[in-house]
Scaffold this motif. Structure first.
Motif, PDB file in Angstrom:
ATOM      1  N   VAL A 611     -11.670  16.708 -20.337  1.00 40.33           N
ATOM      2  CA  VAL A 611     -11.233  17.945 -19.682  1.00 40.33           C
ATOM      3  C   VAL A 611     -11.130  17.730 -18.180  1.00 40.33           C
ATOM      4  CG1 VAL A 611     -11.775  20.375 -19.275  1.00 40.33           C
ATOM      5  CG2 VAL A 611     -12.336  19.325 -21.482  1.00 40.33           C
ATOM      6  N   TYR A 612     -10.019  18.180 -17.634  1.00 42.25           N
ATOM      7  CA  TYR A 612      -9.818  18.193 -16.178  1.00 42.25           C
ATOM      8  C   TYR A 612      -9.568  19.633 -15.748  1.00 42.25           C
ATOM      9  CZ  TYR A 612      -8.918  13.295 -17.253  1.00 42.25           C
ATOM     10  OH  TYR A 612      -9.027  12.004 -17.724  1.00 42.25           O
ATOM     11  N   GLN A 613      -9.772  19.893 -14.480  1.00 47.42           N
ATOM     12  CA  GLN A 613      -9.590  21.234 -13.949  1.00 47.42           C
ATOM     13  C   GLN A 613      -8.430  21.236 -12.960  1.00 47.42           C
ATOM     14  OE1 GLN A 613     -12.893  22.818 -11.692  1.00 47.42           O
ATOM     15  NE2 GLN A 613     -12.568  24.871 -12.510  1.00 47.42           N
ATOM     16  N   VAL A 634      -5.768  19.648 -19.079  1.00 52.11           N
ATOM     17  CA  VAL A 634      -6.011  20.252 -17.775  1.00 52.11           C
ATOM     18  C   VAL A 634      -6.121  21.756 -17.982  1.00 52.11           C
ATOM     19  CG1 VAL A 634      -5.160  20.567 -15.428  1.00 52.11           C
ATOM     20  CG2 VAL A 634      -4.682  18.424 -16.656  1.00 52.11           C
ATOM     21  N   LEU A 635      -7.304  22.307 -17.708  1.00 49.49           N
ATOM     22  CA  LEU A 635      -7.524  23.741 -17.853  1.00 49.49           C
ATOM     23  C   LEU A 635      -7.588  24.384 -16.484  1.00 49.49           C
ATOM     24  CD1 LEU A 635     -10.278  23.714 -20.652  1.00 49.49           C
ATOM     25  CD2 LEU A 635      -7.805  23.992 -20.917  1.00 49.49           C
ATOM     26  N   LYS A 795     -13.022  18.676 -28.730  1.00 48.13           N
ATOM     27  CA  LYS A 795     -13.322  20.067 -28.351  1.00 48.13           C
ATOM     28  C   LYS A 795     -12.086  20.959 -28.317  1.00 48.13           C
ATOM     29  CE  LYS A 795     -17.288  18.821 -25.423  1.00 48.13           C
ATOM     30  NZ  LYS A 795     -17.823  18.847 -24.033  1.00 48.13           N
ATOM     31  N   TYR A 796     -10.924  20.381 -27.973  1.00 52.79           N
ATOM     32  CA  TYR A 796      -9.738  21.214 -27.759  1.00 52.79           C
ATOM     33  C   TYR A 796      -8.528  20.641 -28.480  1.00 52.79           C
ATOM     34  CZ  TYR A 796     -12.451  23.276 -23.951  1.00 52.79           C
ATOM     35  OH  TYR A 796     -13.418  23.897 -23.212  1.00 52.79           O
ATOM     36  N   LEU A 797      -7.637  21.540 -28.843  1.00 58.64           N
ATOM     37  CA  LEU A 797      -6.334  21.168 -29.384  1.00 58.64           C
ATOM     38  C   LEU A 797      -5.273  21.677 -28.427  1.00 58.64           C
ATOM     39  CD1 LEU A 797      -4.949  19.931 -31.981  1.00 58.64           C
ATOM     40  CD2 LEU A 797      -4.580  22.310 -32.696  1.00 58.64           C
ATOM     41  N   THR A 798      -4.482  20.762 -27.868  1.00 72.46           N
ATOM     42  CA  THR A 798      -3.379  21.169 -26.998  1.00 72.46           C
ATOM     43  C   THR A 798      -2.114  21.289 -27.845  1.00 72.46           C
ATOM     44  OG1 THR A 798      -2.786  18.895 -26.435  1.00 72.46           O
ATOM     45  CG2 THR A 798      -4.395  19.997 -25.013  1.00 72.46           C
ATOM     46  N   ILE A 799      -1.338  22.334 -27.583  1.00 75.18           N
ATOM     47  CA  ILE A 799      -0.157  22.640 -28.382  1.00 75.18           C
ATOM     48  C   ILE A 799       1.034  22.814 -27.440  1.00 75.18           C
ATOM     49  CG2 ILE A 799       0.841  24.215 -30.087  1.00 75.18           C
ATOM     50  CD1 ILE A 799      -2.016  25.055 -30.810  1.00 75.18           C
ATOM     51  N   SER A 800       2.162  22.245 -27.830  1.00 77.98           N
ATOM     52  CA  SER A 800       3.349  22.264 -26.956  1.00 77.98           C
ATOM     53  C   SER A 800       4.088  23.594 -27.047  1.00 77.98           C
ATOM     54  CB  SER A 800       4.285  21.107 -27.320  1.00 77.98           C
ATOM     55  OG  SER A 800       3.636  19.879 -27.127  1.00 77.98           O
ATOM     56  N   ILE A 801       3.391  24.666 -26.764  1.00 75.19           N
ATOM     57  CA  ILE A 801       3.959  26.010 -26.698  1.00 75.19           C
ATOM     58  C   ILE A 801       3.599  26.595 -25.331  1.00 75.19           C
ATOM     59  CG2 ILE A 801       3.828  28.360 -27.610  1.00 75.19           C
ATOM     60  CD1 ILE A 801       3.296  27.186 -30.349  1.00 75.19           C
ATOM     61  N   PRO A 802       4.565  27.127 -24.597  1.00 74.42           N
ATOM     62  CA  PRO A 802       4.250  27.691 -23.277  1.00 74.42           C
ATOM     63  C   PRO A 802       3.234  28.822 -23.370  1.00 74.42           C
ATOM     64  CG  PRO A 802       6.609  27.375 -23.509  1.00 74.42           C
ATOM     65  CD  PRO A 802       6.018  27.137 -24.863  1.00 74.42           C
ATOM     66  N   TYR A 803       2.332  28.819 -22.420  1.00 74.88           N
ATOM     67  CA  TYR A 803       1.303  29.859 -22.358  1.00 74.88           C
ATOM     68  C   TYR A 803       1.886  31.113 -21.723  1.00 74.88           C
ATOM     69  CZ  TYR A 803      -2.879  32.398 -20.924  1.00 74.88           C
ATOM     70  OH  TYR A 803      -3.828  33.375 -20.746  1.00 74.88           O
ATOM     71  N   LEU A 819      -6.000  29.382 -24.504  1.00 75.59           N
ATOM     72  CA  LEU A 819      -6.323  28.929 -23.156  1.00 75.59           C
ATOM     73  C   LEU A 819      -5.072  28.396 -22.463  1.00 75.59           C
ATOM     74  CD1 LEU A 819      -9.571  26.930 -24.044  1.00 75.59           C
ATOM     75  CD2 LEU A 819      -9.411  29.309 -23.263  1.00 75.59           C
ATOM     76  N   LYS A 820      -4.964  28.670 -21.179  1.00 75.87           N
ATOM     77  CA  LYS A 820      -3.881  28.077 -20.393  1.00 75.87           C
ATOM     78  C   LYS A 820      -4.248  26.625 -20.122  1.00 75.87           C
ATOM     79  CE  LYS A 820      -1.635  28.228 -15.894  1.00 75.87           C
ATOM     80  NZ  LYS A 820      -1.764  28.712 -14.509  1.00 75.87           N
ATOM     81  N   ALA A 821      -3.390  25.723 -20.607  1.00 76.41           N
ATOM     82  CA  ALA A 821      -3.699  24.301 -20.525  1.00 76.41           C
ATOM     83  C   ALA A 821      -2.508  23.530 -19.997  1.00 76.41           C
ATOM     84  CB  ALA A 821      -4.081  23.776 -21.903  1.00 76.41           C
ATOM     85  N   ASN A 822      -2.792  22.402 -19.345  1.00 80.44           N
ATOM     86  CA  ASN A 822      -1.738  21.533 -18.809  1.00 80.44           C
ATOM     87  C   ASN A 822      -0.731  22.327 -17.986  1.00 80.44           C
ATOM     88  OD1 ASN A 822      -3.000  19.409 -20.060  1.00 80.44           O
ATOM     89  ND2 ASN A 822      -1.634  19.383 -21.839  1.00 80.44           N
ATOM     90  N   TYR A 823      -1.276  23.274 -17.205  1.00 86.14           N
ATOM     91  CA  TYR A 823      -0.556  24.082 -16.234  1.00 86.14           C
ATOM     92  C   TYR A 823       0.285  25.194 -16.837  1.00 86.14           C
ATOM     93  CZ  TYR A 823      -1.950  20.384 -13.044  1.00 86.14           C
ATOM     94  OH  TYR A 823      -2.696  19.500 -12.325  1.00 86.14           O
ATOM     95  N   ALA A 824       0.861  24.988 -18.020  1.00 88.08           N
ATOM     96  CA  ALA A 824       1.785  26.008 -18.517  1.00 88.08           C
ATOM     97  C   ALA A 824       1.791  26.130 -20.036  1.00 88.08           C
ATOM     98  CB  ALA A 824       3.207  25.693 -18.040  1.00 88.08           C
ATOM     99  N   PHE A 825       0.834  25.477 -20.711  1.00 91.07           N
ATOM    100  CA  PHE A 825       0.896  25.441 -22.165  1.00 91.07           C
ATOM    101  C   PHE A 825      -0.419  25.930 -22.768  1.00 91.07           C
ATOM    102  CE2 PHE A 825       4.018  22.660 -20.384  1.00 91.07           C
ATOM    103  CZ  PHE A 825       5.163  23.002 -21.103  1.00 91.07           C
ATOM    104  N   ILE A 826      -0.537  25.816 -24.075  1.00 88.45           N
ATOM    105  CA  ILE A 826      -1.647  26.435 -24.792  1.00 88.45           C
ATOM    106  C   ILE A 826      -2.621  25.372 -25.294  1.00 88.45           C
ATOM    107  CG2 ILE A 826      -2.237  27.621 -26.961  1.00 88.45           C
ATOM    108  CD1 ILE A 826       0.150  29.408 -26.581  1.00 88.45           C
TER     109      ILE A 826
END
Length: 876
Positions: A611-613, A634-635, A795-803, A819-826
């Motif tokens: 996890v990065y912030q 990136v959260l 711990k987390y699943l990143t999904i290629s759908i815009p947040y 969660l908002k992840a990787n700047y613009a995704f879920i």
């Protein structure tokens, strides 16, 4: 039946006038030309209608995975058609025609064909509603019809319809608002006002804002000019406006609140240019594209005797206020939400002109020859002053010439009537006014729209050809679909600069163009990752800057590229173009295009415990942010974080060589027609890419320019452009080379903070080799289901759908947060072992807003009918 006959006859007359007023565009339609603007008409109006019709008729009202990288359409396209009752009725009619077999499945070309007929029907209702409003205000039917004609058959109606069709719907709601206002002032009956407020807010939040400002001006003047013998008291009237306006707002909540949220969740750089209070943009007597004052209106304004009539005085005051506001860019900015000045509200002035003409004609028999002579003198003087002060005025243009000759004809017919007082000459004058309206409308369409606006280019050949919907590309898309039946992959392809090409050609792309877009995605492109889109502009995103890491992260599996890529004068001489991302290999080709496939595509959903912030990555190079997204998540808020990926060691020192320029202390002066600098890296690698980053500002006051970095070409807006992003930190990916050539046209530039980073793609390759627990993905409208086997206990699943707000998530049946992840995704929290992740999208605040709408509708019914009935019963 006999009672309704006059109204039926009135509507028939309105329809006939609407048909005649569209004569040019109806003729164009017979030649397979369409009433569609070549820019936003083709780029937005047609694709959005096609998308929404497909979505709505399939029962998908809220979300589209095909719009850009995925977006909420109910709220996101509310500025256009998603909540438009006009579009709903049109779509319903088209759906019925499709189901009974009278038409085939509607495509973009169908909506282009239908545009002129929809416009005729819309104008018919605009004319009818406006005429009925004028009649309610005490104007005789025949004069009310003439007044309505001057309102509806105006240049702005055709301009709005052709360029931004939904703009023209405002012509329907303004008269209803005015009717509601008059009903309160005259009878203390608020029903029509409540209805007009509700339907305006439901249809379009932007034009409801404009209409409410206009209604406020109307009410303010109306408070000081009573028009009926016994009117509602001012306090009571204001109370009814506020109360029923609030109820109307409540009824609209289910459409208005999600729409406003989407607007607030948009990003557009603030307009930073100076806005003057007064400016003369166009000649409002001869040439204006926005509003031209008819000669009869100007003559009546100078007719002093008419000011004894309250209703004329009222319209004249509003007319003069509106003319003053039209010449104020500051007012234009205010009507545009304090953004760049726009002339979009002047249909109100058309309504006022129509009202003044209707009242003036109704009282024309009172004018004396002397009064006419005085009014004619000042009218001619006014026209001469405008003509002599306008150096650009050209009477060889049909529109200007027609406006000019309308003055002597109007004066002659008026003179004959005033002198003789015979009704036949008044009829002749009225007949001339109708002829003037129809002819001027059609000349406007020819000169201002077909010629100057280039609508003459919009035909079936264009819309089915290589500049819009290329059949060759269609064949390639079909081959890709036959080869790959996946639900999540995306294709990088656009026809020129048309970002909504994926909607036209029915594929999942990487681009979108809309006045309202997800702010998170825009920040992702403009600021967080500094993705160059090959064209600087607001309200859009496109491609991924040929950056392989981003393609792999965001499901960019295929690229369609022309064999002969476009070139420009600023491109350095080079042997061919190399603008295909790293790791893409050719799979097939056509005569003019090649299709490439991504060898390093990553799964649609990936698990991680690293996890990065976002705050941790502030100031980091975009390449470091890419690596953080590849190696973890990136959260925007996080507790324990990993050490940042180190890309400092990947930075390469370089020497600078001037090419037709002088570069010193961060300023570049290019003396040659094309020049710049060459960056010569101290070291290079066998394969990979350079990320070239720099800060660039053009010192010219008003000059756009092209920028080339080796074979990569992009364009930058003028400092005066309303579409400038003011994002001057640029990162460009180019394949490794011995020299990096930066080229621009002759001029002065600020060029600083130059960095070169090397990307060998070791991180991407290692992530590609990782085990994935993704077993199944299902996308069904606004529902996405992901089955994931979390064998690594991540711990987390990143999904290629815009947040965006509106997503609800459950993991194994238990609700959790998106969660908002990787700047613009879920991203979603994972459990150990098997995970079934279900995501459902509904517009923000949809259910609370729906409850508010139902509750407000109940209150409105009670207030208008039940309470009214009790009052009547109690008064007996």
């Amino acid at each position: 039946m006999q009672k309704n006959y006059p109204n039926l006859l009135l509507f028939i007359c309105c329809f006939a006038l609407a048909v005649l007023s569209h004569a040019v565009f109806l003729h164009q339609w017979t030649e397979n030309h369409f009433m569609i603007g070549i820019n936003d008409g083709l780029a937005q109006m047609m694709p959005f209608k096609h998308l929404l019709y497909e979505q709505y008729t399939n029962g998908d009202f809220f979300y589209s995975y095909s719009f850009g990288l995925g977006a909420g359409i109910y709220s996101g396209l509310s500025y256009y058609f998603s909540t438009s009752t006009v579009f709903w009725l049109t779509a319903a009619a088209v759906f019925l025609l499709e189901k009974v077999g009278l038409i085939g499945s509607p495509d973009v070309l169908f909506w282009a064909n239908a545009a002129v007929f929809i416009s005729v029907i819309r104008l018919s209702f605009v004319l009818y509603i406006a005429a009925r409003v004028f009649m309610y205000m005490g104007i005789a039917r025949r004069y009310a019809f003439i007044g309505a004609a001057f309102y509806g058959v105006s240049g702005m109606f055709f301009r709005h319809t052709a360029y931004w069709e939904f703009f023209a719907d405002a012509f329907l709601w303004l008269p209803l608002l005015i009717l509601g206002i008059e009903k309160i002032f005259r009878e203390a009956k608020p029903g029509w006002f409540l209805f007009a407020v509700a339907i305006s807010l439901i249809n379009n939040f932007y034009f409801s804002y404009i209409n409410f400002l206009l209604a406020g001006i109307y009410i303010l003047v109306r408070l000081f000019i009573p028009l009926a013998p016994e009117e509602t008291g001012k306090k009571k009237a204001i109370g009814l406006f506020l109360l029923t306006g609030l109820i109307g707002f409540g009824i609209s909540a289910v459409a208005f609140i999600p729409a406003v949220y989407a607007y607030l969740n948009n990003h557009r750089p603030p307009f930073s240019q100076d806005i003057p209070w007064l400016e003369i943009p166009e000649n409002i007597l001869y040439t204006s594209r926005i509003i031209v004052l008819p000669a009869i209106f100007v003559l009546l304004l100078f007719s002093a005797f008419l000011y004894r009539t309250k209703l004329f005085r009222f319209f004249a005051v509003l007319g003069l206020i509106s003319i003053a506001l039209h010449h104020s860019p500051m007012a234009g900015s205010f009507f545009n939400g304090l953004s760049a000045p726009q002339n979009r509200w002047e249909y109100f002035l058309s309504f006022i002109i129509g009202g003044a003409i209707a009242v003036g004609l109704a009282n024309l028999q009172k004018i004396t020859l002397r009064q006419f002579a005085v009014a004619a003198f000042f009218t001619v003087l006014f026209y001469l002053t405008w003509a002599l002060s306008d150096e650009k005025l050209d009477f060889n243009k049909r529109y200007s010439y027609f406006m000019a000759i309308s003055l002597p004809i109007t004066l002659l017919l008026m003179f004959v009537f005033v002198k003789s007082k015979k009704p036949v000459f008044k009829i002749a004058l009225a007949g001339f006014l109708f002829v003037w309206l129809v002819v001027s409308a059609n000349i406007y369409q020819m000169e201002k729209l077909l010629d100057a606006g280039e609508l003459s280019k919009v035909d079936e050949e264009l819309m089915t050809g290589p500049e819009y919907d290329d059949p060759e590309i269609r064949e390639l898309l079909e081959k890709i679909e036959q080869r790959d039946t996946g639900l999540t992959y995306r294709i990088d392809w656009m026809e020129g600069v048309r970002n909504n090409t994926p909607l036209v050609q029915d594929f999942r792309g990487l681009s979108a163009y809309s006045s309202i877009l997800n702010k998170n995605l825009l920040y992702f492109y403009l600021y967080d990752l500094e993705i160059d889109m090959a064209r600087e502009s607001v309200s859009r995103y496109a491609t991924l800057g040929n950056r392989a890491n981003l393609f792999s992260l965001l499901q960019g599996k295929y690229v369609i590229a022309p064999k002969d890529a476009p070139t420009a004068d600023v491109l350095p001489s080079a042997e061919g173009m190399d603008n295909v991302p790293y790791g893409f290999s050719e799979i097939f080709e056509s005569e003019n295009f090649i299709v490439y496939e991504n060898e390093y595509l990553l799964p649609f959903a990936r698990s991680t415990s690293s996890v990065y912030q976002e705050r941790q990555l502030e100031g980091a190079h975009p390449l470091a942010r890419e690596h953080a997204m590849l190696e973890g998540v990136v959260l925007d808020e996080a507790g324990n974080t990993e050490p940042l990926p180190d890309v400092e060691e990947q930075e390469t020192d370089f020497a600078v060589e001037n090419i037709g320029s002088t570069y010193q202390n961060g300023f570049l002066e290019i003396e040659e027609k094309i020049g710049g600098i060459d960056l010569i890296p101290d070291s290079t690698v066998a394969e990979g890419d350079f990320y070239v980053s720099f800060h660039l500002e053009n010192q010219a006051h008003d000059k756009g320019f092209n920028l080339a970095v080796n074979d990569y070409l992009t364009s930058r807006k003028s400092n005066q452009s309303v579409y400038k992003t003011y994002v001057d930190d640029i990162t460009v990916r180019v394949p490794v080379a011995e020299r990096i050539q930066i080229r621009m046209p002759k001029g002065s530039y600020k060029l600083s903070d130059i960095k070169i980073s090397t990307e060998t793609y070791d991180v991407l390759k290692s992530q590609k080799e990782k085990y994935t627990g993704l077993t199944e993905v299902d996308i069904d409208g606004n529902k996405v289901t992901v089955d994931y086997e979390n064998t690594e206990n991540d711990k987390y699943l990143t999904i290629s759908i815009p947040y965006e707000r509106g997503w609800s998530v459950s993991v194994n049946g238990q609700k959790t947060d998106a969660l908002k992840a990787n700047y613009a995704f879920i991203a979603v929290p994972l459990e150990a072992g098997k995970n079934t992740v279900k995501l459902t999208y509904r517009p923000p605040f949809f259910f609370p807003a729906l409850i508010a709408s139902i509750f407000s509708a109940i209150i409105g019914i009670w207030f208008l009918f039940i309470k009214k009935g009790r009052r009547k019963k109690g008064s007996r």
